[in-house]
Design a protein around this motif. Structure first.
Motif, PDB file in Angstrom:
ATOM      1  N   SER B  90       0.826  -1.210   0.000  1.00 29.59           N
ATOM      2  CA  SER B  90       0.000   0.000   0.000  1.00 29.59           C
ATOM      3  C   SER B  90       0.859   1.259   0.000  1.00 29.59           C
ATOM      4  O   SER B  90       0.381   2.344  -0.344  1.00 29.59           O
ATOM      5  CB  SER B  90      -0.938   0.005   1.208  1.00 29.59           C
ATOM      6  OG  SER B  90      -1.845  -1.048   1.063  1.00 29.59           O
ATOM      7  N   LEU B 127      -7.210   0.588   1.656  1.00 27.66           N
ATOM      8  CA  LEU B 127      -8.642   0.311   1.681  1.00 27.66           C
ATOM      9  C   LEU B 127      -9.080  -0.428   0.401  1.00 27.66           C
ATOM     10  O   LEU B 127      -9.802  -1.426   0.465  1.00 27.66           O
ATOM     11  CB  LEU B 127      -9.442   1.617   1.841  1.00 27.66           C
ATOM     12  CG  LEU B 127     -10.964   1.420   1.854  1.00 27.66           C
ATOM     13  CD1 LEU B 127     -11.396   0.688   3.116  1.00 27.66           C
ATOM     14  CD2 LEU B 127     -11.700   2.756   1.758  1.00 27.66           C
ATOM     15  N   ALA B 128      -8.590   0.090  -0.737  1.00 25.84           N
ATOM     16  CA  ALA B 128      -8.949  -0.555  -2.017  1.00 25.84           C
ATOM     17  C   ALA B 128      -8.461  -2.001  -2.039  1.00 25.84           C
ATOM     18  O   ALA B 128      -9.179  -2.911  -2.489  1.00 25.84           O
ATOM     19  CB  ALA B 128      -8.320   0.221  -3.175  1.00 25.84           C
ATOM     20  N   TYR B 129      -7.261  -2.208  -1.501  1.00 29.05           N
ATOM     21  CA  TYR B 129      -6.708  -3.563  -1.500  1.00 29.05           C
ATOM     22  C   TYR B 129      -7.517  -4.493  -0.584  1.00 29.05           C
ATOM     23  O   TYR B 129      -7.813  -5.637  -0.935  1.00 29.05           O
ATOM     24  CB  TYR B 129      -5.237  -3.522  -1.067  1.00 29.05           C
ATOM     25  CG  TYR B 129      -4.570  -4.859  -1.211  1.00 29.05           C
ATOM     26  CD1 TYR B 129      -4.226  -5.352  -2.475  1.00 29.05           C
ATOM     27  CD2 TYR B 129      -4.343  -5.673  -0.110  1.00 29.05           C
ATOM     28  CE1 TYR B 129      -3.657  -6.588  -2.622  1.00 29.05           C
ATOM     29  CE2 TYR B 129      -3.775  -6.909  -0.251  1.00 29.05           C
ATOM     30  CZ  TYR B 129      -3.428  -7.371  -1.507  1.00 29.05           C
ATOM     31  OH  TYR B 129      -2.878  -8.610  -1.656  1.00 29.05           O
ATOM     32  N   VAL B 130      -7.882  -3.958   0.574  1.00 34.19           N
ATOM     33  CA  VAL B 130      -8.665  -4.779   1.526  1.00 34.19           C
ATOM     34  C   VAL B 130     -10.010  -5.150   0.893  1.00 34.19           C
ATOM     35  O   VAL B 130     -10.459  -6.307   0.982  1.00 34.19           O
ATOM     36  CB  VAL B 130      -8.852  -4.024   2.873  1.00 34.19           C
ATOM     37  CG1 VAL B 130      -9.881  -4.721   3.758  1.00 34.19           C
ATOM     38  CG2 VAL B 130      -7.524  -3.935   3.610  1.00 34.19           C
ATOM     39  N   ILE B 131     -10.650  -4.178   0.235  1.00 36.17           N
ATOM     40  CA  ILE B 131     -11.937  -4.475  -0.422  1.00 36.17           C
ATOM     41  C   ILE B 131     -11.714  -5.522  -1.522  1.00 36.17           C
ATOM     42  O   ILE B 131     -12.468  -6.497  -1.636  1.00 36.17           O
ATOM     43  CB  ILE B 131     -12.572  -3.195  -1.029  1.00 36.17           C
ATOM     44  CG1 ILE B 131     -12.877  -2.178   0.075  1.00 36.17           C
ATOM     45  CG2 ILE B 131     -13.853  -3.525  -1.781  1.00 36.17           C
ATOM     46  CD1 ILE B 131     -13.273  -0.789  -0.447  1.00 36.17           C
ATOM     47  N   ASN B 132     -10.643  -5.335  -2.285  1.00 35.80           N
ATOM     48  CA  ASN B 132     -10.291  -6.288  -3.347  1.00 35.80           C
ATOM     49  C   ASN B 132     -10.168  -7.713  -2.795  1.00 35.80           C
ATOM     50  O   ASN B 132     -10.795  -8.655  -3.307  1.00 35.80           O
ATOM     51  CB  ASN B 132      -8.953  -5.823  -3.959  1.00 35.80           C
ATOM     52  CG  ASN B 132      -8.546  -6.635  -5.166  1.00 35.80           C
ATOM     53  OD1 ASN B 132      -9.057  -7.710  -5.393  1.00 35.80           O
ATOM     54  ND2 ASN B 132      -7.609  -6.121  -5.948  1.00 35.80           N
ATOM     55  N   ALA B 134     -11.274  -8.886   0.095  1.00 40.40           N
ATOM     56  CA  ALA B 134     -12.548  -9.348   0.667  1.00 40.40           C
ATOM     57  C   ALA B 134     -13.477  -9.858  -0.433  1.00 40.40           C
ATOM     58  O   ALA B 134     -14.112 -10.920  -0.286  1.00 40.40           O
ATOM     59  CB  ALA B 134     -13.211  -8.208   1.437  1.00 40.40           C
ATOM     60  N   VAL B 135     -13.545  -9.106  -1.537  1.00 38.35           N
ATOM     61  CA  VAL B 135     -14.393  -9.540  -2.667  1.00 38.35           C
ATOM     62  C   VAL B 135     -13.880 -10.868  -3.217  1.00 38.35           C
ATOM     63  O   VAL B 135     -14.660 -11.793  -3.480  1.00 38.35           O
ATOM     64  CB  VAL B 135     -14.427  -8.452  -3.781  1.00 38.35           C
ATOM     65  CG1 VAL B 135     -15.126  -8.975  -5.022  1.00 38.35           C
ATOM     66  CG2 VAL B 135     -15.130  -7.209  -3.272  1.00 38.35           C
ATOM     67  N   PHE B 179     -10.052  -2.135  -9.185  1.00 39.25           N
ATOM     68  CA  PHE B 179      -9.335  -1.311  -8.198  1.00 39.25           C
ATOM     69  C   PHE B 179      -7.970  -0.818  -8.693  1.00 39.25           C
ATOM     70  O   PHE B 179      -7.243  -0.189  -7.939  1.00 39.25           O
ATOM     71  CB  PHE B 179      -9.156  -2.102  -6.892  1.00 39.25           C
ATOM     72  CG  PHE B 179     -10.456  -2.445  -6.235  1.00 39.25           C
ATOM     73  CD1 PHE B 179     -11.120  -1.489  -5.469  1.00 39.25           C
ATOM     74  CD2 PHE B 179     -11.049  -3.698  -6.387  1.00 39.25           C
ATOM     75  CE1 PHE B 179     -12.328  -1.788  -4.865  1.00 39.25           C
ATOM     76  CE2 PHE B 179     -12.250  -4.001  -5.787  1.00 39.25           C
ATOM     77  CZ  PHE B 179     -12.900  -3.041  -5.025  1.00 39.25           C
ATOM     78  N   LEU B 197     -10.662   6.839  -4.756  1.00 38.20           N
ATOM     79  CA  LEU B 197     -11.392   5.558  -4.658  1.00 38.20           C
ATOM     80  C   LEU B 197     -12.542   5.507  -5.672  1.00 38.20           C
ATOM     81  O   LEU B 197     -12.584   4.609  -6.526  1.00 38.20           O
ATOM     82  CB  LEU B 197     -11.916   5.354  -3.236  1.00 38.20           C
ATOM     83  CG  LEU B 197     -12.557   4.003  -2.930  1.00 38.20           C
ATOM     84  CD1 LEU B 197     -11.525   2.878  -3.039  1.00 38.20           C
ATOM     85  CD2 LEU B 197     -13.148   3.957  -1.529  1.00 38.20           C
ATOM     86  N   ILE B 201     -12.413   3.629  -9.366  1.00 36.63           N
ATOM     87  CA  ILE B 201     -13.326   2.530  -9.720  1.00 36.63           C
ATOM     88  C   ILE B 201     -14.095   2.876 -10.991  1.00 36.63           C
ATOM     89  O   ILE B 201     -14.244   2.055 -11.896  1.00 36.63           O
ATOM     90  CB  ILE B 201     -14.287   2.218  -8.534  1.00 36.63           C
ATOM     91  CG1 ILE B 201     -13.491   1.624  -7.363  1.00 36.63           C
ATOM     92  CG2 ILE B 201     -15.393   1.256  -8.960  1.00 36.63           C
ATOM     93  CD1 ILE B 201     -14.263   1.490  -6.071  1.00 36.63           C
TER      94      ILE B 201
END
Lengths: 502, 279
Positions: B90, B127-132, B134-135, B179, B197, B201
């Protein structure tokens, strides 16, 4: 910081233990890879190859010694048990390989060591005992094999099954003991072994096992009682079992077995009509059950007894036409069908069936007897030339069977029958060679003392008194409990130097 | 069509203009990864067990046994990779992006300005990586529950594993594309958290196909090696040597640093072209 952390962690005994366990597992894996590599393309590897594999599997035991690593605590002890199990498994593989290499002396040492180190690891200990039994059988130490099996029964209570289909193999040991006695032709002890089996099963029942285990034990108990000829006691057990099945929904699958046992009891009580009705009912209602084949076999035997050879043949044929027939039942069905065919004048059909039995069912009593059944037919039909040709063919058949399976108890019987055929054909030298093979390979088997006695007579017949006496002396020295030993001892002391028949 | 042509031009330019100083942050990510794989190859020692065994054990007891440790290694490596990329990546990815963009802004590739821009992009990139991730975890669970079973029923064995893996890769790429522009926008001056963000996207969705093309163009060699490790690890263990998995993962990790560099480099150029700035 990371380096300091790692150094501190590395000093932890559990990590040391985990690393040691990893090394042991890697060594076992390497041994397995070596075995795979050496066995590729070899249906039956030679002894040198097998011994190379054996030494690969010995490495973990030779390289790792208890306590394996420093440290204490529950975690460390668990890792130690894991390591012992891995080394034990490697040693069991070594034992198996040594046995294949015809080195039961090495095999038994490994198996005994596993039993010694297994401690509280019952899985490993059981495997160790099983390896011991196999090796002792190969060493012809049948009595010790039976003692070992009995020790297993004492030491390892059967596990509670999760379903009626799962059965702890330990429950099969009493039957294995009886079977071993049967294979070694030591039938006089079979009665005692049955009594032991009955006592064992009753002891298990006295401990009030779960319904699933109780049903398995009662089924075996009723079968053993039936084989012992105690129809009333067997019937009582079957009645109890039926009540148990009725009050336990999970045991409905036992219905065919209960019916089968009832059919056998009816048969023993000479109520053939009821027995046939029950057996036919099992074959129709539960065709997929293993008891369907048994029911058909018993029904065919009854049909023979009541003089209905056509019905008997039809039932035997039905057994053989089943998908994946059980060899233990199919071999008997084939043999008996051939006998019935011979009786009703269909000799060519019978001969065809008999000739196929040894190749189809090599490890069976029927496979052993089928070649001689052909000889017996020609003897009865007073066709000496055909009988001689059949004897010569029987010798060839047994030779092939021995080559396929050199260490089983059946190999001993094949050699014995080979000797009988060679003696009947008057091939004295070949017969004596077979006696020598039996004396070496089948040392300890009761039938070997009989082979030595036959050998002594054949040797004397061709004027080789020295060889004859050697055989007789071997009986006295190696088989002192043989029924002939006392008479031979007397003969040897009285007739030393003479050439009279013993 | 224009976007696709721009994507092709960006791919060629990124390939041609490889600069060690721009790539270097990706190489730093490689250090803990290779260290972990080295420890995994030394599990027979207490320090190897301390270094890699603890991560492998998160996958269950089989993770610290031989040879199952090597079967679990790919999954353990992925977990470690996710953590490393979240914590280090990050910062290091925006740093590399700031260095890639520096010549376009006529600024030096190294220096306090690039570090400042990278630090500013840290939160939104994380944050983008964590969402990535998680998805991806969610999609992976769905794949296990549905398509894998269907493929196993329809195709069975190796074919089912391969098709499931390919589907997983396509989904992972799709999510990654969504992302990809977040850190690229985050290092730009004047971009707020929301701009980076949301705008990132949105930009990815608008130029989805060319971006996917960039990803596939650079990723396929590493994917070939990864397929060996992830589709049939048991084959490598039984037919060859279990340790081969660690070596192949090391090769994949090294290749991936270059792949990531080229993807971000090409995507940055595409982003600039879309914005009408000279790349």
């Amino acid at each position: 910081m990371a380096v300091i952390g790692l150094t501190l962690l590395a000093g932890c005994s559990q990590l040391d233990g985990m690393a040691t366990r990893f090394r042991v597992e890697r060594m076992l894996f390497e041994a397995q890879r070596t075995e795979t590599r050496l066995r590729i393309g070899k249906a039956a590897p030679d002894s040198a190859t097998l011994l190379r594999i054996y030494f690969e599997y010995r490495k973990p035991r030779l390289n790792f010694r208890a306590p394996y690593f420093a440290g204490s605590g529950a975690g460390a002890e668990k890792i130690r048990r894991d390591i012992t199990r891995q080394i034990g498994l490697a040693e069991l593989a070594a034992s198996r390989t040594a046995l294949q290499a015809h080195r039961p002396d090495l095999a038994i040492e490994s198996a005994r060591w596993v039993v010694t180190v297994a401690g509280t690891d019952t899985v490993l200990a059981r495997e160790g005992y099983v390896a011991m039994v196999f090796t002792l059988r190969a060493l012809r130490a049948f009595d010790e094999a039976i003692i070992t099996m009995r020790t297993m029964l004492e030491r390892f209570p059967p596990a509670e099954p999760r379903s009626p289909d799962q059965e702890d193999p330990i429950l099969n040991i009493p039957d294995a003991i009886i079977e071993l006695r049967g294979e070694t032709a030591d039938s006089s002890m079979v009665g005692q072994d049955r009594a032991y089996a009955v006592a064992y099963y009753r002891r298990l029942l006295a401990a009030h096992p779960s319904p699933f285990l109780e049903s398995q034990v009662r089924a075996r108990l009723s079968r053993t009682l039936l084989e012992a000829g105690d129809a009333n006691a067997a019937f009582a057990e079957v009645s109890t079992l039926r009540a148990l099945v009725q009050r336990t929904p999970g045991l409905r699958s036992l219905e065919p077995e209960i019916l089968y046992t009832e059919g056998r009891i009816r048969g023993m009580q000479k109520d053939f009509k009821s027995a046939l009705s029950i057996y036919d009912g099992i074959a129709k209602t539960h065709p997929a059950s293993p008891f369907a084949a048994r029911a058909l076999l018993d029904a065919a035997v009854i049909a023979e007894r009541v003089g209905k050879p056509g019905d008997a043949i039809a039932r035997y044929r039905a057994i053989l036409d089943r998908p994946n027939p059980d060899p233990a039942i199919a071999s008997v069905a084939s043999y008996r069908m051939a006998m019935v065919m011979d009786q009703i004048g269909r000799w060519e059909d019978a001969k065809q069936v008999l000739e196929g039995i040894p190749t189809q069912y090599p490890r069976s009593r029927a496979g052993v007897e089928a070649p001689f059944a052909i000889v017996e037919h020609y003897n009865r039909a007073r066709q000496p030339d055909a009988a001689k040709a059949a004897l010569a063919k029987a010798i060839d058949t047994y030779r092939v069977l021995i080559r396929q399976d050199t260490v089983s108890a059946y190999a001993t019987v094949y050699r014995w029958n080979t000797l009988r055929a060679q003696a009947a054909l008057g091939r004295a030298k070949d017969a004596l060679s077979t006696v020598d093979q039996m004396a070496e390979n089948d040392r300890g088997a009761p039938i070997t003392s009989e082979a030595l006695f036959q050998g002594a007579q054949i040797a004397l017949g061709i004027g080789d008194k020295v060889k004859s006496d050697v055989y007789l002396q071997r009986i006295v020295m190696e088989y002192p409990r043989s029924p002939r030993a006392a008479g031979i001892r007397k003969y040897l002391s009285e007739h030393a130097g003479n050439s009279r028949r013993p | 069509m224009g976007d696709l042509r721009n994507a092709r031009a960006s791919i060629h330019e990124a390939w041609r203009d490889f600069r060690w100083v721009e790539y270097r942050p990706f190489a730093w990510v490689l250090v803990p990864e290779l260290l972990f794989l080295f420890f995994a190859l030394k599990l027979q020692t207490p320090w190897g067990m301390a270094g890699a065994g603890l991560v492998l054990r998160t996958l269950g007891e089989a993770g610290v046994h031989y040879p199952t440790a090597f079967l679990a290694l790919s999954s353990a490596f992925s977990r470690l990779d996710s953590v490393i990329f979240a914590i280090l990546g990050s910062f290091l990815i925006p740093l590399a992006l700031a260095r890639i963009q520096a010549p376009m802004l006529e600024k030096p590739a190294t220096g306090p300005d690039t570090v400042r821009r990278a630090r500013r992009a840290y939160k939104v990139t994380l944050l983008a990586y964590v969402i990535n991730v998680a998805v991806l975890i969610g999609v992976e669970l769905l794949l296990e529950a549905g398509p894998r079973r269907w493929f196993t029923g329809l195709l069975g064995g190796f074919k089912a594993d391969l098709v499931t893996w390919l589907l997983g890769v396509i989904v992972a790429f799709t999510v990654a594309v969504v992302f990809l522009y977040v850190p690229i926008r985050a290092v730009e001056d004047g971009k707020t958290f929301g701009d980076a963000l949301g705008g990132g996207i949105l930009e990815a969705l608008k130029s989805f196909v060319p971006t996917l093309l960039i990803m596939l163009a650079f990723s396929w060699p590493a994917l070939l090696v990864l397929a060996l490790v992830q589709v049939e690890p048991a084959l490598l263990v039984t037919r060859f040597r279990p340790e081969l998995i660690a070596l192949l993962l090391a090769v994949t990790a090294i290749m991936n640093t270059f792949v990531n560099y080229f993807i971000y480099s090409a995507a940055s150029r595409l982003h600039w072209l879309r914005e009408g700035r000279p790349s």
